[in-house]
Design a protein around this motif. Structure first.
Motif, PDB file in Angstrom:
ATOM      1  N   GLY A  41       1.257  -1.447  -0.119  1.00  0.00           N
ATOM      2  CA  GLY A  41      -0.146  -0.356   0.037  1.00  0.00           C
ATOM      3  C   GLY A  41       1.136   1.393   0.115  1.00  0.00           C
ATOM      4  N   ARG A  42       0.273   2.250  -0.665  1.00  0.00           N
ATOM      5  CA  ARG A  42       0.660   3.320  -0.413  1.00  0.00           C
ATOM      6  C   ARG A  42       1.606   4.191   0.772  1.00  0.00           C
ATOM      7  N   GLY A  43       3.126   4.397   0.675  1.00  0.00           N
ATOM      8  CA  GLY A  43       3.985   4.776   1.519  1.00  0.00           C
ATOM      9  C   GLY A  43       4.246   3.084   3.205  1.00  0.00           C
ATOM     10  N   GLU A  44       4.511   2.300   2.022  1.00  0.00           N
ATOM     11  CA  GLU A  44       4.582   0.824   2.674  1.00  0.00           C
ATOM     12  C   GLU A  44       6.274   0.729   2.274  1.00  0.00           C
ATOM     13  N   THR A  45       7.121   0.658   3.657  1.00  0.00           N
ATOM     14  CA  THR A  45       8.351   0.051   2.512  1.00  0.00           C
ATOM     15  C   THR A  45       8.546  -0.972   2.085  1.00  0.00           C
ATOM     16  N   ILE A  46       8.770  -0.822   1.272  1.00  0.00           N
ATOM     17  CA  ILE A  46       9.113  -2.866   0.589  1.00  0.00           C
ATOM     18  C   ILE A  46      10.410  -3.175   0.752  1.00  0.00           C
ATOM     19  N   LEU A  47      11.454  -2.223   1.084  1.00  0.00           N
ATOM     20  CA  LEU A  47      12.764  -2.960   0.925  1.00  0.00           C
ATOM     21  C   LEU A  47      13.918  -1.976   1.445  1.00  0.00           C
ATOM     22  N   ARG A  48      14.608  -2.184   2.942  1.00  0.00           N
ATOM     23  CA  ARG A  48      15.096  -1.397   3.540  1.00  0.00           C
ATOM     24  C   ARG A  48      16.026  -0.626   3.533  1.00  0.00           C
ATOM     25  N   GLN A  49      17.106   0.434   3.368  1.00  0.00           N
ATOM     26  CA  GLN A  49      18.148   0.428   3.473  1.00  0.00           C
ATOM     27  C   GLN A  49      19.713   0.321   4.626  1.00  0.00           C
ATOM     28  N   SER A  50      20.121  -0.448   4.024  1.00  0.00           N
ATOM     29  CA  SER A  50      21.273  -1.362   5.065  1.00  0.00           C
ATOM     30  C   SER A  50      20.364  -3.039   5.073  1.00  0.00           C
ATOM     31  N   GLU A  51      19.513  -3.197   4.299  1.00  0.00           N
ATOM     32  CA  GLU A  51      19.133  -4.744   4.583  1.00  0.00           C
ATOM     33  C   GLU A  51      20.201  -5.789   3.485  1.00  0.00           C
ATOM     34  N   VAL A 104      10.260   3.018  -1.607  1.00  0.00           N
ATOM     35  CA  VAL A 104       8.950   3.420  -0.305  1.00  0.00           C
ATOM     36  C   VAL A 104       7.441   3.420  -2.066  1.00  0.00           C
ATOM     37  N   ALA A 105       6.851   2.618  -1.436  1.00  0.00           N
ATOM     38  CA  ALA A 105       5.387   2.905  -2.097  1.00  0.00           C
ATOM     39  C   ALA A 105       4.930   3.924  -2.360  1.00  0.00           C
ATOM     40  N   CYS A 106       4.532   4.402  -3.347  1.00  0.00           N
ATOM     41  CA  CYS A 106       4.066   5.344  -4.247  1.00  0.00           C
ATOM     42  C   CYS A 106       2.510   5.928  -3.743  1.00  0.00           C
TER      43      CYS A 106
END
Length: 144
Positions: A41-51, A104-106
């Motif tokens: 959904g909008r605003g959800e993080t799909i992949l995180r920096q440093s992972e 991040v999902a726009c």
């Protein structure tokens, strides 16, 4: 006076859906078996920096933003927007290196997710997929 030569831009790589339709039936079925559709959904993080990524994602529908974060997790900058047919997570998945940005999902997005083992297998078994991926990487780094 000699005019400089003009080189037309390289052809844009096909969208993933177009690429799949160009494969023979056997290879199409292999992709179907190894890919799963996921939604964010909008605003959800799909992949995180440093992972360290464990999968490759191909956008089927929607737009995502590639962002960098400060050490305390706030957004520091926007690197790019990706949309239908774009791929992300492939370099980190291939090289097993930590991500330098978050995705991040726009808006609501639908993605094809290919886990690392399936991704490596598809690259070995379907040479056209390697070419498809190379074209996308060349496009990305050619505009970076």
């Amino acid at each position: 006076m000699e005019l400089p030569s003009f080189e037309p831009p390289p052809p844009s790589p096909p969208a993933f859906a177009d690429f799949i339709t160009q494969l023979d039936t056997l290879h199409q079925r292999e992709f179907e078996k190894r890919c799963e559709q996921v939604e964010f959904g909008r605003g959800e993080t799909i992949l995180r920096q440093s992972e360290v990524p464990d999968a490759v994602y191909i956008i089927d529908h929607g737009v995502v933003e590639v962002v960098t974060l400060t050490p305390d997790g706030r957004q520091a900058g926007s690197l790019a927007y990706l949309s239908r047919g774009d791929i992300f997570g492939e370099l980190g998945t291939l090289l097993q290196v930590r991500r330098v940005a978050s995705i991040v999902a726009c808006e609501d997005v639908r993605l094809w997710r290919i886990d690392r083992d399936a991704f490596l297998s598809l690259l070995r078994r379907i040479p056209q997929f390697g070419y498809f991926l190379s074209m996308h990487l060349a496009k990305r780094f050619g505009t970076a």
